[in-house]
Design a protein around this motif. Structure first.
Motif, short mmCIF file in Angstrom:
data_model
loop_
_atom_site.label_atom_id
_atom_site.label_comp_id
_atom_site.label_asym_id
_atom_site.label_seq_id
_atom_site.Cartn_x
_atom_site.Cartn_y
_atom_site.Cartn_z
N GLN A 227 66.21 52.94 8.47
CA GLN A 227 65.77 54.32 8.26
C GLN A 227 64.26 54.42 8.10
OE1 GLN A 227 67.96 55.71 4.86
NE2 GLN A 227 69.75 56.30 6.06
N TRP A 228 63.67 53.46 7.38
CA TRP A 228 62.25 53.59 7.07
C TRP A 228 61.37 53.36 8.31
CZ3 TRP A 228 64.98 49.17 6.44
CH2 TRP A 228 64.41 47.97 6.82
N LEU A 229 61.93 52.78 9.35
CA LEU A 229 61.17 52.55 10.58
C LEU A 229 61.41 53.61 11.63
CD1 LEU A 229 61.73 48.69 10.97
CD2 LEU A 229 59.73 49.86 10.02
N PHE A 230 62.63 54.15 11.69
CA PHE A 230 63.00 55.07 12.76
C PHE A 230 63.36 56.46 12.26
CE2 PHE A 230 63.67 50.78 14.32
CZ PHE A 230 63.07 50.84 15.57
N GLY A 231 62.94 56.79 11.05
CA GLY A 231 63.24 58.10 10.48
C GLY A 231 62.32 59.21 10.96
N LYS A 232 61.22 58.86 11.61
CA LYS A 232 60.27 59.85 12.12
C LYS A 232 60.17 59.75 13.63
CE LYS A 232 58.92 61.11 7.94
NZ LYS A 232 59.20 62.45 7.40
N THR A 233 59.68 60.82 14.24
CA THR A 233 59.51 60.80 15.69
C THR A 233 58.13 60.28 16.08
OG1 THR A 233 58.63 63.06 15.81
CG2 THR A 233 61.03 62.80 15.92
N VAL A 234 58.01 59.92 17.34
CA VAL A 234 56.71 59.51 17.89
C VAL A 234 55.68 60.60 17.66
CG1 VAL A 234 55.49 59.10 20.08
CG2 VAL A 234 57.67 57.96 19.64
N HIS A 235 56.06 61.85 17.90
CA HIS A 235 55.15 62.99 17.78
C HIS A 235 54.61 63.11 16.37
CE1 HIS A 235 53.53 66.87 19.08
NE2 HIS A 235 54.00 67.39 17.96
N GLU A 236 55.46 62.86 15.36
CA GLU A 236 55.05 63.02 13.97
C GLU A 236 54.02 61.99 13.54
OE1 GLU A 236 59.00 65.04 11.94
OE2 GLU A 236 59.06 62.92 12.50
N GLY A 237 53.94 60.87 14.27
CA GLY A 237 52.94 59.86 13.93
C GLY A 237 51.86 59.70 14.97
N CYS A 238 51.83 60.60 15.96
CA CYS A 238 50.92 60.42 17.11
C CYS A 238 49.54 61.01 16.84
CB CYS A 238 51.54 61.06 18.35
SG CYS A 238 50.56 60.80 19.85
N ASP A 239 48.52 60.27 17.21
CA ASP A 239 47.14 60.75 17.08
C ASP A 239 46.89 61.98 17.95
OD1 ASP A 239 46.59 58.73 15.34
OD2 ASP A 239 45.63 57.43 16.81
N ARG A 240 47.71 62.19 18.97
CA ARG A 240 47.55 63.32 19.88
C ARG A 240 48.32 64.56 19.43
NH1 ARG A 240 46.21 61.29 25.33
NH2 ARG A 240 45.95 59.03 25.23
N GLY A 241 49.07 64.45 18.32
CA GLY A 241 49.93 65.55 17.89
C GLY A 241 49.19 66.84 17.62
N SER A 242 47.96 66.78 17.09
CA SER A 242 47.21 67.98 16.77
C SER A 242 46.83 68.75 18.03
CB SER A 242 45.95 67.64 15.98
OG SER A 242 45.14 66.73 16.70
N TYR A 243 46.69 68.04 19.15
CA TYR A 243 46.39 68.72 20.41
C TYR A 243 47.58 69.58 20.84
CZ TYR A 243 42.16 65.94 21.13
OH TYR A 243 40.92 65.38 21.01
N TYR A 244 48.78 69.10 20.59
CA TYR A 244 49.98 69.89 20.91
C TYR A 244 49.97 71.19 20.12
CZ TYR A 244 54.89 71.19 21.42
OH TYR A 244 56.05 71.87 21.68
N GLU A 245 49.66 71.10 18.84
CA GLU A 245 49.63 72.28 17.98
C GLU A 245 48.62 73.32 18.49
OE1 GLU A 245 48.67 73.24 13.28
OE2 GLU A 245 47.68 71.60 14.32
N THR A 262 52.65 65.40 31.02
CA THR A 262 52.66 64.28 31.97
C THR A 262 53.87 63.37 31.77
OG1 THR A 262 51.19 63.03 30.50
CG2 THR A 262 50.16 64.29 32.27
N GLY A 263 54.85 63.83 30.98
CA GLY A 263 56.11 63.10 30.88
C GLY A 263 56.43 62.50 29.53
N CYS A 264 55.65 62.80 28.48
CA CYS A 264 55.88 62.19 27.17
C CYS A 264 57.05 62.86 26.44
CB CYS A 264 54.62 62.28 26.32
SG CYS A 264 54.76 61.41 24.74
N TRP A 265 57.98 62.03 25.94
CA TRP A 265 59.15 62.51 25.19
C TRP A 265 58.95 62.35 23.68
CZ3 TRP A 265 63.97 64.40 27.01
CH2 TRP A 265 64.10 64.47 28.41
N GLY A 266 57.73 62.10 23.25
CA GLY A 266 57.46 61.81 21.85
C GLY A 266 58.03 62.77 20.82
N PRO A 267 58.06 64.09 21.08
CA PRO A 267 58.57 65.00 20.04
C PRO A 267 60.03 64.78 19.66
CG PRO A 267 57.21 66.22 21.60
CD PRO A 267 57.39 64.83 22.17
#
Length: 362
Positions: A227-245, A262-267
């Protein structure tokens, strides 16, 4: 325990794992003869927090003595000498041991006539290959813990995609999602294609600390991931997340902006790689311009193809965020301009203008 369907069942009786005493010594039997490229073994050699060498050399306080048997990392010359501990464990002469499986599990039952999908050694009596399935049937019920390393072993991965001829599956699919090891643990899944090295070593160390009686069982989610490793999404830890916002989307792979177009499924992908990096905190797919293709997920690869196409949800979410992002981006730009100027009282003139009043009283 947590079931495959995601429901939680609470047992009133202490588990076998909670009643037993800790071990002073344990063997790790690592088999990578599933449908595999050995990429997970290679990846783990890059781990540093901790390294596999630190574990084997006994440099981690509180762990039992670890005897590692892995074809890449073993000093054995191979052959029957290498297989000896596996054969001893299958006979019941070696305990306790942790079974680590790398690679997906093919379905031997679909083969009509002779033939096999995998092999790990030969039968001493007949000389015929012994399949991974043969070993699993004999080793898994006797193992103190069973750990699946990499997405192939956890959920089937590339070899289990639509149209495959092998009927490949993950380890929990083969053993059953209600499987329980001798230590009272379900299959412990650490996905990744390949696995992030520290993710696996951190999980293995937790299992070893539990074996030593120094830690509780590792907490797992409904797909048996830590749980502690996979409880968050890629998007929640991504340096690029603020650009999405801010609705700032990359249109090519040279841009530092959000890669969802461009094909990222991070969210929607459970993975900590953008936060953790790959080696020594450096790298990781979006961190270096690569889109997230969902390689840690049970639905990989089928649910994420074609990899370079914008995800279906990306179009809708970007349309929703676009007007909000435009306003926020403009307002932040104005505020950024304001705070990029020094206050007017910072000067070298004769009069103090900071607002300081030596005669002020509350």
């Amino acid at each position: 325990m947590t079931t495959h369907s995601g429901t939680t069942e609470v047992s009133q009786e202490p588990s076998r794992a909670e009643r037993r005493e800790g071990f002073d010594e344990i063997t790790i039997l690592w088999i990578s003869e599933g449908m595999s490229c050995d990429g997970d073994t290679v990846s783990v050699t890059a781990a540093a927090q901790p390294s596999i060498e630190d574990v084997v050399l006994g440099l981690i306080p509180g762990l039992p003595k670890v005897n590692l048997v892995n074809k890449v990392l073993s000093p054995s010359l191979g052959g029957e000498d290498f297989l000896a501990p596996y054969r001893a464990a299958a006979r019941g002469d070696l305990a306790p041991f942790i079974l680590v499986i790398e690679g997906s599990i093919p379905n031997q039952n679909i083969i009509k006539g002779d033939g096999y999908w995998t092999s790990f050694g030969n039968d001493p009596d007949t000389g015929q290959p012994q399949t991974l399935n043969w070993w699993l049937d004999r080793l898994a019920p006797k193992a103190w813990a069973v750990v699946a390393i990499g997405t192939c072993a956890t959920y089937g991965g590339i070899h289990a995609m639509a149209g495959n001829p092998t009927g490949s599956m993950g380890l929990a699919d083969y053993l059953g999602w209600d499987f329980t090891s001798q230590g009272g643990l379900p299959v412990v899944n650490v996905p990744g294609c390949p696995v992030q090295p520290e993710n696996f070593m951190e999980t293995l160390v937790w299992v070893l600390q539990h074996a030593a009686g120094a830690a509780p069982p590792p907490p797992l989610d409904h797909m048996l991931r830590p749980q502690w490793l996979f409880g968050k999404t890629v998007h929640e830890g991504c340096d690029r997340g603020s650009y999405y916002e801010q609705a700032s989307f990359a249109r090519d792979y040279n841009s530092p902006k959000c890669l969802v177009k461009t094909g990222c499924w991070g969210p929607v992908v459970n993975c900590n790689v953008p936060k953790r990096g790959w080696m020594s905190g450096i790298g990781g797919c979006p961190n270096v311009g690569g889109v997230c293709i969902g390689c840690t997920m049970p639905g990989f690869p089928d649910a994420f193809m074609p990899f370079m196409d914008e995800p279906p949800g990306g179009t809708l979410s970007s349309l929703v965020i676009k007007p909000y992002g435009a306003v926020v981006r403009r307002l932040r730009g104005l505020t950024n301009d304001i705070v990029n100027h020094e206050p007017k009282w910072r000067h070298n003139k004769r009069k103090l203008t900071s607002g300081y009043d030596p005669h002020w009283r509350a």
